[in-house]
Design a protein around this motif. Structure first.
Motif, PDB file in Angstrom:
ATOM      1  N   GLN A   1       7.348  -0.368  16.966  1.00 49.79           N
ATOM      2  CA  GLN A   1       8.292  -1.097  16.131  1.00 49.79           C
ATOM      3  C   GLN A   1       9.616  -0.340  16.184  1.00 49.79           C
ATOM      4  O   GLN A   1       9.669   0.840  15.862  1.00 49.79           O
ATOM      5  CB  GLN A   1       7.803  -1.188  14.685  1.00 49.79           C
ATOM      6  N   HIS A   2      10.663  -1.029  16.597  1.00 45.10           N
ATOM      7  CA  HIS A   2      12.004  -0.466  16.592  1.00 45.10           C
ATOM      8  C   HIS A   2      12.700  -1.016  15.356  1.00 45.10           C
ATOM      9  O   HIS A   2      12.908  -2.224  15.236  1.00 45.10           O
ATOM     10  CB  HIS A   2      12.756  -0.833  17.872  1.00 45.10           C
ATOM     11  N   TYR A   3      13.045  -0.125  14.426  1.00 47.06           N
ATOM     12  CA  TYR A   3      13.538  -0.465  13.099  1.00 47.06           C
ATOM     13  C   TYR A   3      15.029  -0.153  12.988  1.00 47.06           C
ATOM     14  O   TYR A   3      15.469   0.916  13.436  1.00 47.06           O
ATOM     15  CB  TYR A   3      12.748   0.365  12.079  1.00 47.06           C
ATOM     16  N   PHE A   4      15.790  -1.074  12.395  1.00 50.49           N
ATOM     17  CA  PHE A   4      17.218  -0.889  12.163  1.00 50.49           C
ATOM     18  C   PHE A   4      17.532  -1.409  10.763  1.00 50.49           C
ATOM     19  O   PHE A   4      17.065  -2.488  10.397  1.00 50.49           O
ATOM     20  CB  PHE A   4      18.046  -1.691  13.174  1.00 50.49           C
TER      21      PHE A   4
ATOM     22  N   ALA B   1      18.174   3.953  12.317  1.00 55.20           N
ATOM     23  CA  ALA B   1      17.351   3.411  13.395  1.00 55.20           C
ATOM     24  C   ALA B   1      16.176   4.363  13.608  1.00 55.20           C
ATOM     25  O   ALA B   1      16.368   5.579  13.671  1.00 55.20           O
ATOM     26  CB  ALA B   1      18.161   3.283  14.676  1.00 55.20           C
ATOM     27  N   ARG B   2      14.981   3.793  13.681  1.00 54.16           N
ATOM     28  CA  ARG B   2      13.768   4.603  13.874  1.00 54.16           C
ATOM     29  C   ARG B   2      12.803   3.868  14.784  1.00 54.16           C
ATOM     30  O   ARG B   2      12.824   2.634  14.856  1.00 54.16           O
ATOM     31  CB  ARG B   2      13.075   4.874  12.529  1.00 54.16           C
ATOM     32  N   ILE B   3      11.915   4.619  15.423  1.00 53.30           N
ATOM     33  CA  ILE B   3      10.861   4.042  16.250  1.00 53.30           C
ATOM     34  C   ILE B   3       9.526   4.478  15.671  1.00 53.30           C
ATOM     35  O   ILE B   3       9.293   5.673  15.448  1.00 53.30           O
ATOM     36  CB  ILE B   3      10.984   4.488  17.720  1.00 53.30           C
ATOM     37  N   TYR B   4       8.659   3.496  15.422  1.00 55.99           N
ATOM     38  CA  TYR B   4       7.329   3.743  14.865  1.00 55.99           C
ATOM     39  C   TYR B   4       6.262   3.344  15.874  1.00 55.99           C
ATOM     40  O   TYR B   4       6.405   2.328  16.558  1.00 55.99           O
ATOM     41  CB  TYR B   4       7.110   2.894  13.601  1.00 55.99           C
ATOM     42  N   ASP B   5       5.189   4.122  15.953  1.00 54.24           N
ATOM     43  CA  ASP B   5       3.996   3.696  16.670  1.00 54.24           C
ATOM     44  C   ASP B   5       3.252   2.757  15.736  1.00 54.24           C
ATOM     45  O   ASP B   5       3.210   2.971  14.524  1.00 54.24           O
ATOM     46  CB  ASP B   5       3.122   4.896  17.022  1.00 54.24           C
ATOM     47  N   MET B   6       2.657   1.705  16.292  1.00 52.01           N
ATOM     48  CA  MET B   6       2.036   0.685  15.455  1.00 52.01           C
ATOM     49  C   MET B   6       0.715   0.241  16.038  1.00 52.01           C
ATOM     50  O   MET B   6       0.555   0.155  17.254  1.00 52.01           O
ATOM     51  CB  MET B   6       2.987  -0.512  15.356  1.00 52.01           C
ATOM     52  N   THR B   7      -0.237  -0.045  15.144  1.00 49.50           N
ATOM     53  CA  THR B   7      -1.496  -0.687  15.529  1.00 49.50           C
ATOM     54  C   THR B   7      -1.779  -1.807  14.535  1.00 49.50           C
ATOM     55  O   THR B   7      -1.285  -1.801  13.406  1.00 49.50           O
ATOM     56  CB  THR B   7      -2.692   0.291  15.535  1.00 49.50           C
TER      57      THR B   7
ATOM     58  N   VAL C   1      -6.199  -4.076   9.576  1.00 49.46           N
ATOM     59  CA  VAL C   1      -5.431  -2.934   9.079  1.00 49.46           C
ATOM     60  C   VAL C   1      -4.203  -2.774   9.985  1.00 49.46           C
ATOM     61  O   VAL C   1      -4.328  -2.645  11.199  1.00 49.46           O
ATOM     62  CB  VAL C   1      -6.266  -1.636   9.064  1.00 49.46           C
ATOM     63  N   TRP C   2      -3.041  -2.778   9.364  1.00 49.86           N
ATOM     64  CA  TRP C   2      -1.749  -2.649  10.049  1.00 49.86           C
ATOM     65  C   TRP C   2      -1.217  -1.251   9.754  1.00 49.86           C
ATOM     66  O   TRP C   2      -1.070  -0.866   8.599  1.00 49.86           O
ATOM     67  CB  TRP C   2      -0.829  -3.726   9.507  1.00 49.86           C
ATOM     68  N   THR C   3      -0.975  -0.471  10.805  1.00 49.59           N
ATOM     69  CA  THR C   3      -0.466   0.885  10.604  1.00 49.59           C
ATOM     70  C   THR C   3       0.842   1.081  11.364  1.00 49.59           C
ATOM     71  O   THR C   3       1.032   0.554  12.460  1.00 49.59           O
ATOM     72  CB  THR C   3      -1.471   1.963  11.078  1.00 49.59           C
ATOM     73  N   LEU C   4       1.716   1.856  10.757  1.00 50.34           N
ATOM     74  CA  LEU C   4       2.953   2.309  11.378  1.00 50.34           C
ATOM     75  C   LEU C   4       3.033   3.811  11.138  1.00 50.34           C
ATOM     76  O   LEU C   4       2.682   4.284  10.051  1.00 50.34           O
ATOM     77  CB  LEU C   4       4.169   1.639  10.729  1.00 50.34           C
TER      78      LEU C   4
ATOM     79  N   GLN D   1       6.530   9.654   8.482  1.00 52.08           N
ATOM     80  CA  GLN D   1       6.236   8.514   7.631  1.00 52.08           C
ATOM     81  C   GLN D   1       4.979   7.820   8.127  1.00 52.08           C
ATOM     82  O   GLN D   1       4.740   7.767   9.337  1.00 52.08           O
ATOM     83  CB  GLN D   1       7.372   7.489   7.661  1.00 52.08           C
ATOM     84  N   ARG D   2       4.227   7.258   7.181  1.00 53.75           N
ATOM     85  CA  ARG D   2       3.048   6.471   7.545  1.00 53.75           C
ATOM     86  C   ARG D   2       2.962   5.270   6.606  1.00 53.75           C
ATOM     87  O   ARG D   2       3.195   5.381   5.402  1.00 53.75           O
ATOM     88  CB  ARG D   2       1.777   7.302   7.451  1.00 53.75           C
TER      89      ARG D   2
END
Length: 145
Positions: A72-75, A81-87, A92-95, A104-105
């Motif tokens: 997830q590329h967040y703005f 601006a941040r980049i999160y790994d996501m599943t 269950v949705w995780t970032l 952050q989680r």
């Protein structure tokens, strides 16, 4: 030639639509909308909060590998601006990010009918450090696809 990511993205259909958001115990109403980018290669998330001290945001979600992982590329309206790994699996949705400022989680659990997400947000004080509860958030579906 790159593999078409759309089949892997199909599991994200559970997010598509409009959601009201709230933070239990605080007056912080908001709205989040998930919609497919033209041709379905990415999922776009737009989030607004009805209090000016909290940022509005747009995120772009895409598949990163054949193992079901996403990014997830967040703005947001602060210029962050941040980049999160996501599943997203087993409802269950995780970032997660272990950024240079602080980790952050986000862990969101879908209700049985898929119309509510109860999320726990955590943050650390330094990269690689322990995570602590930050706040909870509830997403309630108000509009399907």
């Amino acid at each position: 030639m790159a593999q078409d990511p759309r089949p892997r993205l199909e599991q994200l259909n559970i997010l598509v639509g409009g959601w009201d958001t709230s933070v239990p115990g605080l007056d912080v109403p908001g709205h989040t909308r998930f919609e497919w980018l033209e041709d379905g290669g990415f999922l776009i998330q737009r989030s607004t909060v009805e209090r000016p001290e909290y940022p509005n945001a747009v995120s772009i979600i895409g598949a990163t590998g054949s193992d079901g992982a996403f990014q997830q590329h967040y703005f947001d309206s602060r210029g962050v601006a941040r980049i999160y790994d996501m599943t997203l699996k087993d409802n269950v949705w995780t970032l997660f990010r272990d950024g240079p400022d602080w980790p952050q989680r986000f862990v969101g659990r879908f209700s049985a009918d898929g119309n509510t997400i109860h999320a726990r947000l955590e943050r650390g004080t330094y990269p690689g450090g322990p995570m602590e509860h930050d706040f909870d958030m509830v997403y309630t579906r108000v509009q399907a696809h």
